[in-house]
Design a protein around this motif. Structure first.
Motif, PDB file in Angstrom:
ATOM      1  N   LEU A 461     -23.212   4.762 -40.043  1.00 43.85           N
ATOM      2  CA  LEU A 461     -24.402   4.005 -39.616  1.00 43.85           C
ATOM      3  C   LEU A 461     -25.197   3.849 -40.224  1.00 43.85           C
ATOM      4  N   SER A 462     -25.739   4.941 -41.426  1.00 36.98           N
ATOM      5  CA  SER A 462     -26.941   4.118 -41.589  1.00 36.98           C
ATOM      6  C   SER A 462     -26.569   3.070 -42.560  1.00 36.98           C
ATOM      7  N   LYS A 463     -24.920   2.518 -43.159  1.00 35.17           N
ATOM      8  CA  LYS A 463     -24.901   1.878 -44.380  1.00 35.17           C
ATOM      9  C   LYS A 463     -25.534   0.757 -43.392  1.00 35.17           C
ATOM     10  N   LYS A 464     -25.505   0.522 -42.202  1.00 38.66           N
ATOM     11  CA  LYS A 464     -26.329  -0.836 -41.117  1.00 38.66           C
ATOM     12  C   LYS A 464     -27.634  -0.647 -40.942  1.00 38.66           C
ATOM     13  N   GLY A 465     -28.012   0.556 -42.008  1.00 34.61           N
ATOM     14  CA  GLY A 465     -29.405   0.401 -41.480  1.00 34.61           C
ATOM     15  C   GLY A 465     -30.342   1.803 -40.397  1.00 34.61           C
ATOM     16  N   ARG A 466     -28.998   2.377 -40.048  1.00 35.60           N
ATOM     17  CA  ARG A 466     -29.240   2.579 -37.966  1.00 35.60           C
ATOM     18  C   ARG A 466     -29.187   4.448 -38.737  1.00 35.60           C
ATOM     19  N   ASP A 467     -29.847   5.040 -37.714  1.00 42.47           N
ATOM     20  CA  ASP A 467     -29.845   6.339 -37.639  1.00 42.47           C
ATOM     21  C   ASP A 467     -29.010   6.865 -35.525  1.00 42.47           C
ATOM     22  N   VAL A 468     -29.336   7.875 -35.553  1.00 37.68           N
ATOM     23  CA  VAL A 468     -28.757   7.879 -33.984  1.00 37.68           C
ATOM     24  C   VAL A 468     -29.319   9.574 -33.373  1.00 37.68           C
ATOM     25  N   VAL A 469     -29.785   9.449 -32.338  1.00 40.90           N
ATOM     26  CA  VAL A 469     -30.208  11.074 -31.760  1.00 40.90           C
ATOM     27  C   VAL A 469     -29.166  11.586 -31.361  1.00 40.90           C
ATOM     28  N   VAL A 470     -28.660  13.006 -31.294  1.00 42.63           N
ATOM     29  CA  VAL A 470     -27.906  14.044 -31.217  1.00 42.63           C
ATOM     30  C   VAL A 470     -28.880  15.155 -30.896  1.00 42.63           C
ATOM     31  N   ILE A 471     -27.920  15.545 -29.172  1.00 45.95           N
ATOM     32  CA  ILE A 471     -28.525  16.843 -28.269  1.00 45.95           C
ATOM     33  C   ILE A 471     -27.346  17.602 -27.961  1.00 45.95           C
ATOM     34  N   ALA A 472     -28.066  18.760 -27.787  1.00 46.90           N
ATOM     35  CA  ALA A 472     -26.152  19.950 -28.205  1.00 46.90           C
ATOM     36  C   ALA A 472     -27.320  20.714 -27.544  1.00 46.90           C
ATOM     37  N   SER A 473     -25.995  21.547 -26.533  1.00 48.16           N
ATOM     38  CA  SER A 473     -26.037  22.867 -25.973  1.00 48.16           C
ATOM     39  C   SER A 473     -25.567  24.055 -25.905  1.00 48.16           C
ATOM     40  N   VAL A 474     -25.176  25.005 -26.918  1.00 45.68           N
ATOM     41  CA  VAL A 474     -24.699  25.851 -27.120  1.00 45.68           C
ATOM     42  C   VAL A 474     -23.850  26.897 -25.812  1.00 45.68           C
ATOM     43  N   CYS A 475     -23.224  26.962 -25.561  1.00 46.18           N
ATOM     44  CA  CYS A 475     -22.329  28.111 -24.559  1.00 46.18           C
ATOM     45  C   CYS A 475     -21.887  29.206 -24.496  1.00 46.18           C
ATOM     46  N   GLY A 476     -22.734  30.147 -25.288  1.00 46.07           N
ATOM     47  CA  GLY A 476     -22.197  31.216 -25.959  1.00 46.07           C
ATOM     48  C   GLY A 476     -23.133  32.018 -26.230  1.00 46.07           C
ATOM     49  N   THR A 477     -22.934  33.102 -26.748  1.00 38.91           N
ATOM     50  CA  THR A 477     -23.416  34.482 -27.112  1.00 38.91           C
ATOM     51  C   THR A 477     -23.414  34.764 -28.718  1.00 38.91           C
ATOM     52  N   ASP A 478     -23.946  35.862 -29.121  1.00 41.20           N
ATOM     53  CA  ASP A 478     -24.593  36.492 -30.399  1.00 41.20           C
ATOM     54  C   ASP A 478     -22.942  36.976 -30.347  1.00 41.20           C
ATOM     55  N   LEU A 479     -22.453  38.155 -28.855  1.00 40.76           N
ATOM     56  CA  LEU A 479     -21.719  38.982 -28.427  1.00 40.76           C
ATOM     57  C   LEU A 479     -20.231  37.638 -29.396  1.00 40.76           C
ATOM     58  N   ASP A 480     -20.285  36.178 -28.953  1.00 40.33           N
ATOM     59  CA  ASP A 480     -18.769  35.541 -28.846  1.00 40.33           C
ATOM     60  C   ASP A 480     -18.590  35.696 -30.860  1.00 40.33           C
ATOM     61  N   SER A 481     -17.348  35.547 -30.578  1.00 40.60           N
ATOM     62  CA  SER A 481     -16.773  35.651 -32.837  1.00 40.60           C
ATOM     63  C   SER A 481     -17.454  34.604 -32.716  1.00 40.60           C
ATOM     64  N   GLN A 482     -17.313  33.130 -32.183  1.00 41.93           N
ATOM     65  CA  GLN A 482     -17.789  32.144 -32.914  1.00 41.93           C
ATOM     66  C   GLN A 482     -19.754  32.273 -33.540  1.00 41.93           C
ATOM     67  N   ASP A 483     -20.161  33.200 -32.412  1.00 43.47           N
ATOM     68  CA  ASP A 483     -21.275  33.532 -32.710  1.00 43.47           C
ATOM     69  C   ASP A 483     -22.904  32.391 -33.047  1.00 43.47           C
ATOM     70  N   LEU A 484     -23.382  32.834 -31.501  1.00 40.77           N
ATOM     71  CA  LEU A 484     -24.318  32.040 -31.271  1.00 40.77           C
ATOM     72  C   LEU A 484     -24.953  31.268 -31.780  1.00 40.77           C
ATOM     73  N   ASN A 485     -25.951  32.038 -32.907  1.00 36.91           N
ATOM     74  CA  ASN A 485     -26.543  31.797 -34.124  1.00 36.91           C
ATOM     75  C   ASN A 485     -26.221  30.961 -34.690  1.00 36.91           C
ATOM     76  N   LYS A 486     -24.912  31.455 -35.244  1.00 35.95           N
ATOM     77  CA  LYS A 486     -24.208  30.610 -36.777  1.00 35.95           C
ATOM     78  C   LYS A 486     -23.869  29.138 -36.319  1.00 35.95           C
ATOM     79  N   SER A 487     -23.047  29.297 -34.605  1.00 34.50           N
ATOM     80  CA  SER A 487     -23.303  28.183 -34.402  1.00 34.50           C
ATOM     81  C   SER A 487     -24.417  26.853 -34.196  1.00 34.50           C
ATOM     82  N   VAL A 488     -26.128  27.834 -33.452  1.00 33.94           N
ATOM     83  CA  VAL A 488     -26.888  26.975 -33.600  1.00 33.94           C
ATOM     84  C   VAL A 488     -27.563  25.885 -35.398  1.00 33.94           C
ATOM     85  N   ALA A 489     -26.888  27.148 -36.000  1.00 34.29           N
ATOM     86  CA  ALA A 489     -27.796  27.035 -37.408  1.00 34.29           C
ATOM     87  C   ALA A 489     -26.935  25.803 -38.382  1.00 34.29           C
ATOM     88  N   SER A 490     -25.516  26.199 -38.202  1.00 34.37           N
ATOM     89  CA  SER A 490     -24.497  24.217 -38.342  1.00 34.37           C
ATOM     90  C   SER A 490     -24.679  23.546 -37.400  1.00 34.37           C
TER      91      SER A 490
END
Lengths: 520, 60
Positions: A461-490
């Motif tokens: 999009l930046s090649k066309k001078g554009r950006d985009v808003v991205v919104i997410a929620s994470v269905c997960g916990t700090d005990l999940d193997s993927q780790d909520l905090n790590k997922s949010v940080a990435s």
């Protein structure tokens, strides 16, 4: 290009393993198209549709494996494809244990006399007879498989009720029994809130929110999505609901489902009315007055259900939660900052969900103000095929059958959503809304996959001078193997706004859309 | 075994189908047996019907 086939007779592997391998083989240079599968009717039809069917395939049974490929022989040979297949298969199985694997359910029952539950995820057409055998043996069942007929479901559930057993499913994706997550479930602490859910990711979201609020779950029982239809009559929800009322570990019961058929709702309400324990009900978009009339607690979102369950448990006052966890000023600031990224002709929403109930909840919130086109539309005229000239707001449930034929569910393999980022986001897209579901069964890094897609699309999009808003929620916990905090940080590292629940992510989307449309 | 009894016991699981569900249980230290499952009678409908009839007669 030439079409070639390898057949391995009497070599059975599960469909998810073979779908993941198919996708890896597709990446090989010189492979135009490839399909690896068992010789089931469905797979053979798919081979025909893809133009990959030839001679020998007609003779296969469901126990025979085939690899059919269109290849450029100057770049790759069928022998190399077979070697790559064997390598991938070995990689999949090398971490497996060396335990005894009995050849049938009956021999497994003999080898494990203390067995108390059977998980069934074999192809749907073979599932009913296995479930039947398990119930006959007095074992509880979680039936993950789909493609089981309503008639079979009714028969199996009647048998389960007669024997006082659980028969969760078909198409039951999540349960937590005695603190143990089964199939797709999050790692949450044990506690005093019991949940019966007819919708997989809806149930996951409630359990995750309860955990985030510092409380825990006694039992989480799935019923399968059709249980509250008139044909099934809510047999399993009633069975599970009554068992939680009787369970000394459970102090509050939460029921999660899409709105039930009227006759079934009546039965559920009758039990709720006589329940000595508080009952919190989220029949997503269901009849609030009827719920209140029986003394149960109605909810406006999955997060709201979790909050009310926790507050009731603690003996605290509660009211509908329709806002944000962050202070209002921060939300306003966030909205203004994100709006500044957009041009005036960027107006469209692209919501890409891996969880069907989460998509449904988002549409129920956004559908009050906008026409949202979808493959699971709120009303038939909003079917995605009716999108005017391809332009408008879209919310897609990527876990629906149309996207999972020959491909793993997007919670297991994010590729379908990766493809959607490429094919459905353009210069007119203003907001992208996504869910990220962690937990057992899910991909090892679903947040990383979203972050990669967002980085890539922003570069385009930046090649066309554009950006985009991205919104997410994470269905997960700090005990999940993927780790909520790590997922949010990435996600946040890519400038994605991460909200604490699906409802809040959707409300933020709504807030930005309203500001775009009305300028207020 | 009643649901009440199930709630009071350690889970012991028999898994038929996707092996990853069994692996997830093993990593949690849950007793689980994975069945080396494959469709009976090569998955052929007429043979499956026949098998089911034979089983019904056996039960009688």
């Amino acid at each position: 290009m030439s079409l070639q086939t390898i057949v391995k007779r009497n070599a059975y592997y599960d469909s998810v393993t073979l779908m993941v391998i198919t996708r890896e083989l597709q990446k090989l240079d010189g492979v135009e198209d490839v399909l690896v599968g068992m010789g089931t009717e469905l797979n053979l039809d798919m081979a025909k549709d893809l133009g990959l069917a030839e001679g020998e395939l007609d003779t296969l049974t469901a126990n025979d494996l085939f690899i059919a490929a269109k290849i450029d022989e100057a770049q790759v040979s069928m022998q190399e494809i077979e070697e790559a297949f064997n390598d991938l298969l070995n990689k999949k199985t090398e971490s497996d244990d060396e335990d005894y694997n009995p050849p049938s359910l009956s021999s497994a029952i003999q080898s494990m006399p203390g067995a108390n539950i059977v998980l069934v995820s074999v192809p749907g057409q073979y599932a009913a007879s296995e479930v039947d055998e398990a119930l006959e043996a007095g074992l509880h069942v979680m039936l993950f498989s789909d493609n089981v007929s309503v008639e079979e479901e009714l028969r199996l559930k009647q048998k389960a009720v007669e024997k006082g057993l659980l028969m969760m499913g078909p198409d039951c994706g999540t349960a937590i029994i005695n603190g143990i997550p089964l199939c797709f479930a999050n790692a949450v602490r044990r506690g005093k809130i019991g949940v019966v859910g007819a919708s997989g990711t809806g149930t996951q979201e409630v359990t995750v929110q309860v955990h985030k609020l510092g409380e825990g779950l006694s039992q989480v029982i799935g019923t399968g999505g059709r249980d509250l239809k008139e044909q099934i009559g809510g047999l399993m929800m009633i069975q599970a609901f009554e068992s939680l009322i009787a369970d000394p570990e459970t102090e509050v019961v939460v029921l999660i489902s899409k709105p039930p058929d009227a006759s079934v709702a009546e039965k559920i309400y009758a039990i709720a009315k006589n329940s000595p324990k508080p009952v919190v009900i989220d029949f997503i978009g269901g009849d609030r007055t009827a719920i209140e009339a029986v003394g149960a607690i109605p909810c406006i979102s999955l997060e709201d259900a979790a909050q009310k369950a926790v507050k009731v448990l603690k003996g605290q006052e509660f009211k509908d939660f329709a806002g944000f966890s962050l202070p209002e000023e921060e939300i306003t600031e966030m909205v203004e900052r994100e709006l500044a990224k957009l041009s005036s002709d960027q107006t469209e929403l692209r919501a890409f969900f891996t969880g069907g109930t989460l998509a449904d909840e988002a549409m129920k919130i956004l559908g009050q103000n906008y026409q949202i086109y979808s493959n699971i539309p709120l009303s038939p005229e909003l079917a995605i095929e009716n999108l005017p000239e391809g332009r408008g707001h879209i919310c897609v449930d990527l876990g629906e059958d149309q996207f999972t034929r020959g491909r793993p569910h997007p919670m297991i393999d994010p590729q379908t959503r990766t493809d959607f980022f490429k094919s459905h986001v353009d210069e007119q897209t203003a907001i992208i809304l996504v869910d990220v579901v962690l937990g057992f069964g899910s991909h090892k890094d679903p947040a990383g996959a979203v972050a990669d897609s967002v980085r890539e699309i922003r570069q385009q999009l930046s090649k066309k001078g554009r950006d985009v808003v991205v919104i997410a929620s994470v269905c997960g916990t700090d005990l999940d193997s993927q780790d909520l905090n790590k997922s949010v940080a990435s996600l946040e590292a890519e400038g994605i706004l991460v909200m604490p629940s699906n409802a809040q992510a959707t409300r933020l989307t709504d807030r930005i859309m309203q500001r775009m449309v009305k300028g207020v | 075994m009643s649901i009440k009894d199930l709630f009071g016991q350690d889970l012991e699981v028999i898994n038929l189908g996707l092996k990853s569900f069994h692996s997830d249980l093993k990593t949690q230290g849950v007793k689980s047996v994975h069945v080396n499952w494959k469709p009976k009678a090569g998955g052929k409908k007429n043979m499956l019907n026949l098998l089911s009839k034979i089983n019904k007669v056996k039960k009688l």
